[in-house]
Design a protein around this motif. Structure first.
Motif, PDB file in Angstrom:
ATOM      1  N   ARG A   1     -10.326   2.339   3.182  1.00 49.32           N
ATOM      2  CA  ARG A   1     -10.569   3.397   4.167  1.00 49.32           C
ATOM      3  C   ARG A   1      -9.443   4.432   4.197  1.00 49.32           C
ATOM      4  NH1 ARG A   1     -14.763   3.382   6.695  1.00 49.32           N
ATOM      5  NH2 ARG A   1     -13.978   4.591   8.445  1.00 49.32           N
ATOM      6  N   ASP A   2      -8.631   4.487   3.142  1.00 44.36           N
ATOM      7  CA  ASP A   2      -7.499   5.419   3.084  1.00 44.36           C
ATOM      8  C   ASP A   2      -7.980   6.777   2.559  1.00 44.36           C
ATOM      9  OD1 ASP A   2      -5.134   6.848   2.519  1.00 44.36           O
ATOM     10  OD2 ASP A   2      -4.034   4.984   2.198  1.00 44.36           O
ATOM     11  N   ALA A   3      -8.332   7.661   3.480  1.00 48.52           N
ATOM     12  CA  ALA A   3      -8.843   8.990   3.116  1.00 48.52           C
ATOM     13  C   ALA A   3      -7.793   9.805   2.379  1.00 48.52           C
ATOM     14  CB  ALA A   3      -9.309   9.734   4.371  1.00 48.52           C
ATOM     15  N   ARG A   4      -6.528   9.649   2.738  1.00 44.81           N
ATOM     16  CA  ARG A   4      -5.444  10.400   2.089  1.00 44.81           C
ATOM     17  C   ARG A   4      -5.360  10.045   0.609  1.00 44.81           C
ATOM     18  NH1 ARG A   4      -3.466  14.766   1.888  1.00 44.81           N
ATOM     19  NH2 ARG A   4      -3.702  14.810   4.125  1.00 44.81           N
ATOM     20  N   ALA A   5      -5.519   8.770   0.272  1.00 44.60           N
ATOM     21  CA  ALA A   5      -5.485   8.351  -1.136  1.00 44.60           C
ATOM     22  C   ALA A   5      -6.627   8.997  -1.912  1.00 44.60           C
ATOM     23  CB  ALA A   5      -5.548   6.832  -1.240  1.00 44.60           C
ATOM     24  N   LEU A   6      -7.789   9.102  -1.282  1.00 46.16           N
ATOM     25  CA  LEU A   6      -8.921   9.771  -1.951  1.00 46.16           C
ATOM     26  C   LEU A   6      -8.629  11.247  -2.207  1.00 46.16           C
ATOM     27  CD1 LEU A   6     -11.822   8.076   0.005  1.00 46.16           C
ATOM     28  CD2 LEU A   6     -11.540   8.028  -2.487  1.00 46.16           C
TER      29      LEU A   6
ATOM     30  N   SER B   1      -7.935  -0.008  -3.482  1.00 42.48           N
ATOM     31  CA  SER B   1      -8.367  -1.407  -3.638  1.00 42.48           C
ATOM     32  C   SER B   1      -7.774  -2.270  -2.523  1.00 42.48           C
ATOM     33  CB  SER B   1      -7.965  -1.954  -5.012  1.00 42.48           C
ATOM     34  OG  SER B   1      -6.569  -2.177  -5.088  1.00 42.48           O
ATOM     35  N   LEU B   2      -6.621  -1.859  -2.005  1.00 36.74           N
ATOM     36  CA  LEU B   2      -5.970  -2.599  -0.917  1.00 36.74           C
ATOM     37  C   LEU B   2      -6.425  -2.119   0.462  1.00 36.74           C
ATOM     38  CD1 LEU B   2      -2.386  -2.611  -2.457  1.00 36.74           C
ATOM     39  CD2 LEU B   2      -3.991  -4.536  -2.371  1.00 36.74           C
ATOM     40  N   ASP B   3      -6.778  -0.841   0.548  1.00 42.95           N
ATOM     41  CA  ASP B   3      -7.230  -0.249   1.814  1.00 42.95           C
ATOM     42  C   ASP B   3      -8.338   0.765   1.518  1.00 42.95           C
ATOM     43  OD1 ASP B   3      -7.648   0.884   4.279  1.00 42.95           O
ATOM     44  OD2 ASP B   3      -5.635   1.723   4.484  1.00 42.95           O
TER      45      ASP B   3
ATOM     46  N   VAL C   1       0.834  -1.191   0.000  1.00 40.50           N
ATOM     47  CA  VAL C   1       0.000   0.000   0.000  1.00 40.50           C
ATOM     48  C   VAL C   1       0.879   1.255   0.000  1.00 40.50           C
ATOM     49  CG1 VAL C   1      -1.712   1.332   1.312  1.00 40.50           C
ATOM     50  CG2 VAL C   1      -1.937  -1.123   1.138  1.00 40.50           C
ATOM     51  N   THR C   2       1.883   1.265   0.888  1.00 36.70           N
ATOM     52  CA  THR C   2       2.751   2.433   1.005  1.00 36.70           C
ATOM     53  C   THR C   2       3.485   2.711  -0.299  1.00 36.70           C
ATOM     54  OG1 THR C   2       3.016   2.016   3.363  1.00 36.70           O
ATOM     55  CG2 THR C   2       4.640   3.436   2.341  1.00 36.70           C
ATOM     56  N   ALA C   3       3.980   1.662  -0.951  1.00 36.68           N
ATOM     57  CA  ALA C   3       4.728   1.848  -2.192  1.00 36.68           C
ATOM     58  C   ALA C   3       3.860   2.494  -3.273  1.00 36.68           C
ATOM     59  CB  ALA C   3       5.279   0.509  -2.675  1.00 36.68           C
ATOM     60  N   TYR C   4       2.617   2.027  -3.412  1.00 38.97           N
ATOM     61  CA  TYR C   4       1.722   2.616  -4.407  1.00 38.97           C
ATOM     62  C   TYR C   4       1.388   4.068  -4.058  1.00 38.97           C
ATOM     63  CZ  TYR C   4       0.980  -1.853  -6.724  1.00 38.97           C
ATOM     64  OH  TYR C   4       1.153  -3.017  -7.424  1.00 38.97           O
ATOM     65  N   GLY C   5       1.170   4.329  -2.786  1.00 38.47           N
ATOM     66  CA  GLY C   5       0.897   5.698  -2.361  1.00 38.47           C
ATOM     67  C   GLY C   5       2.076   6.613  -2.626  1.00 38.47           C
ATOM     68  N   ASN C   6       3.277   6.130  -2.312  1.00 38.45           N
ATOM     69  CA  ASN C   6       4.468   6.938  -2.553  1.00 38.45           C
ATOM     70  C   ASN C   6       4.688   7.193  -4.044  1.00 38.45           C
ATOM     71  OD1 ASN C   6       5.024   7.164   0.162  1.00 38.45           O
ATOM     72  ND2 ASN C   6       6.508   5.495   0.186  1.00 38.45           N
ATOM     73  N   LYS C   7       4.451   6.166  -4.849  1.00 36.50           N
ATOM     74  CA  LYS C   7       4.590   6.344  -6.299  1.00 36.50           C
ATOM     75  C   LYS C   7       3.574   7.372  -6.810  1.00 36.50           C
ATOM     76  CE  LYS C   7       4.587   3.960 -10.730  1.00 36.50           C
ATOM     77  NZ  LYS C   7       4.385   2.691 -11.441  1.00 36.50           N
TER      78      LYS C   7
ATOM     79  N   LEU D   1      -0.563  12.336 -14.660  1.00 39.49           N
ATOM     80  CA  LEU D   1      -1.696  12.458 -13.750  1.00 39.49           C
ATOM     81  C   LEU D   1      -2.588  11.219 -13.795  1.00 39.49           C
ATOM     82  CD1 LEU D   1      -2.466  16.223 -14.309  1.00 39.49           C
ATOM     83  CD2 LEU D   1      -1.742  15.162 -12.155  1.00 39.49           C
ATOM     84  N   VAL D   2      -2.753  10.638 -14.966  1.00 45.03           N
ATOM     85  CA  VAL D   2      -3.518   9.387 -15.080  1.00 45.03           C
ATOM     86  C   VAL D   2      -2.807   8.275 -14.308  1.00 45.03           C
ATOM     87  CG1 VAL D   2      -4.272   7.572 -16.685  1.00 45.03           C
ATOM     88  CG2 VAL D   2      -4.680   9.983 -17.238  1.00 45.03           C
ATOM     89  N   GLN D   3      -1.491   8.180 -14.466  1.00 45.89           N
ATOM     90  CA  GLN D   3      -0.719   7.162 -13.734  1.00 45.89           C
ATOM     91  C   GLN D   3      -0.842   7.370 -12.229  1.00 45.89           C
ATOM     92  OE1 GLN D   3       3.227   7.695 -15.272  1.00 45.89           O
ATOM     93  NE2 GLN D   3       2.913   6.290 -16.975  1.00 45.89           N
ATOM     94  N   SER D   4      -0.785   8.620 -11.805  1.00 47.09           N
ATOM     95  CA  SER D   4      -0.919   8.933 -10.391  1.00 47.09           C
ATOM     96  C   SER D   4      -2.273   8.457  -9.870  1.00 47.09           C
ATOM     97  CB  SER D   4      -0.760  10.441 -10.181  1.00 47.09           C
ATOM     98  OG  SER D   4      -0.956  10.793  -8.845  1.00 47.09           O
ATOM     99  N   GLY D   5      -3.325   8.769 -10.592  1.00 44.12           N
ATOM    100  CA  GLY D   5      -4.663   8.333 -10.199  1.00 44.12           C
ATOM    101  C   GLY D   5      -4.772   6.824 -10.109  1.00 44.12           C
ATOM    102  N   ARG D   6      -4.114   6.125 -11.015  1.00 45.77           N
ATOM    103  CA  ARG D   6      -4.140   4.657 -10.976  1.00 45.77           C
ATOM    104  C   ARG D   6      -3.461   4.137  -9.709  1.00 45.77           C
ATOM    105  NH1 ARG D   6      -2.751   4.019 -17.322  1.00 45.77           N
ATOM    106  NH2 ARG D   6      -4.888   4.271 -18.072  1.00 45.77           N
ATOM    107  N   CYS D   7      -2.389   4.807  -9.303  1.00 38.93           N
ATOM    108  CA  CYS D   7      -1.712   4.397  -8.053  1.00 38.93           C
ATOM    109  C   CYS D   7      -2.661   4.546  -6.864  1.00 38.93           C
ATOM    110  CB  CYS D   7      -0.459   5.240  -7.823  1.00 38.93           C
ATOM    111  SG  CYS D   7       0.903   4.850  -8.935  1.00 38.93           S
ATOM    112  N   TYR D   8      -3.369   5.676  -6.814  1.00 39.74           N
ATOM    113  CA  TYR D   8      -4.290   5.890  -5.691  1.00 39.74           C
ATOM    114  C   TYR D   8      -5.462   4.916  -5.743  1.00 39.74           C
ATOM    115  CZ  TYR D   8      -1.532  10.089  -5.117  1.00 39.74           C
ATOM    116  OH  TYR D   8      -0.486  10.954  -4.942  1.00 39.74           O
ATOM    117  N   ARG D   9      -5.916   4.577  -6.936  1.00 40.03           N
ATOM    118  CA  ARG D   9      -6.984   3.581  -7.057  1.00 40.03           C
ATOM    119  C   ARG D   9      -6.500   2.230  -6.529  1.00 40.03           C
ATOM    120  NH1 ARG D   9      -9.010   3.144 -12.806  1.00 40.03           N
ATOM    121  NH2 ARG D   9      -7.060   2.064 -13.062  1.00 40.03           N
ATOM    122  N   THR D  10      -5.247   1.883  -6.805  1.00 38.58           N
ATOM    123  CA  THR D  10      -4.674   0.638  -6.294  1.00 38.58           C
ATOM    124  C   THR D  10      -4.598   0.670  -4.771  1.00 38.58           C
ATOM    125  OG1 THR D  10      -3.402   0.293  -8.322  1.00 38.58           O
ATOM    126  CG2 THR D  10      -2.659  -0.882  -6.354  1.00 38.58           C
TER     127      THR D  10
END
Length: 138
Positions: free
Chosen positions: A70-75, A66-68, A1-7, A54-63
């Motif tokens: 309840r991650d408000a920060r990703a939203l 999908s794993l968490d 989760v952290t890796a996708y968020g950081n990316k 920006l599309v790639q970034s959005g895909r990372c947050y969607r991932t």
């Protein structure tokens, strides 16, 4: 989760920097009626690349979500990426920009449902709504 968020965060940061460069190109175009063809092409290429990032970034947050789910920060970050995409295209494609602002508003609202005390989510929700209203001429 952290890796996708950081990316996603790295991509979002890169896109913000590119948006600042695009702003400089736009200012140059306003101040100088004779922009070189090379500058115009560079600006168009940078704009296209920024949209892709920006599309790639959005895909990372969607991932992340999908794993968490309840991650408000990703939203919030996904909503930010959507707002930047809308800003990037609003002159050429207002209808798509409206859709992107609507999607961003949904993300910010969902983040506030998960974390009602997230001030950034509320601030960005209000900013996205104002940008949408401006685009629609309200």
């Amino acid at each position: 989760v952290t890796a996708y968020g950081n990316k996603g965060n790295t991509l979002l940061c890169s896109a913000r920097q590119k948006m600042r460069v695009l702003s400089t190109f736009a200012k140059e175009a306003r101040d100088s009626p004779f922009m070189s063809e090379e500058s115009i092409k560079m600006s168009q290429d940078l704009k296209r690349r920024t949209g892709e990032i920006l599309v790639q970034s959005g895909r990372c947050y969607r991932t992340v979500l999908s794993l968490d789910p309840r991650d408000a920060r990703a939203l919030v970050n996904w909503g930010s990426a959507l707002c930047l995409r809308a800003k990037l295209i609003e002159v050429e494609d207002a209808d798509s920009a409206v859709d992107l602002y609507d999607a961003a508003i949904e993300k910010f609202a969902a983040s506030l449902q998960l974390d009602p005390n997230m001030a950034e989510g509320e601030r960005l929700l209000n900013r996205a709504q104002q940008s949408l209203d401006d685009l629609l001429g309200y």
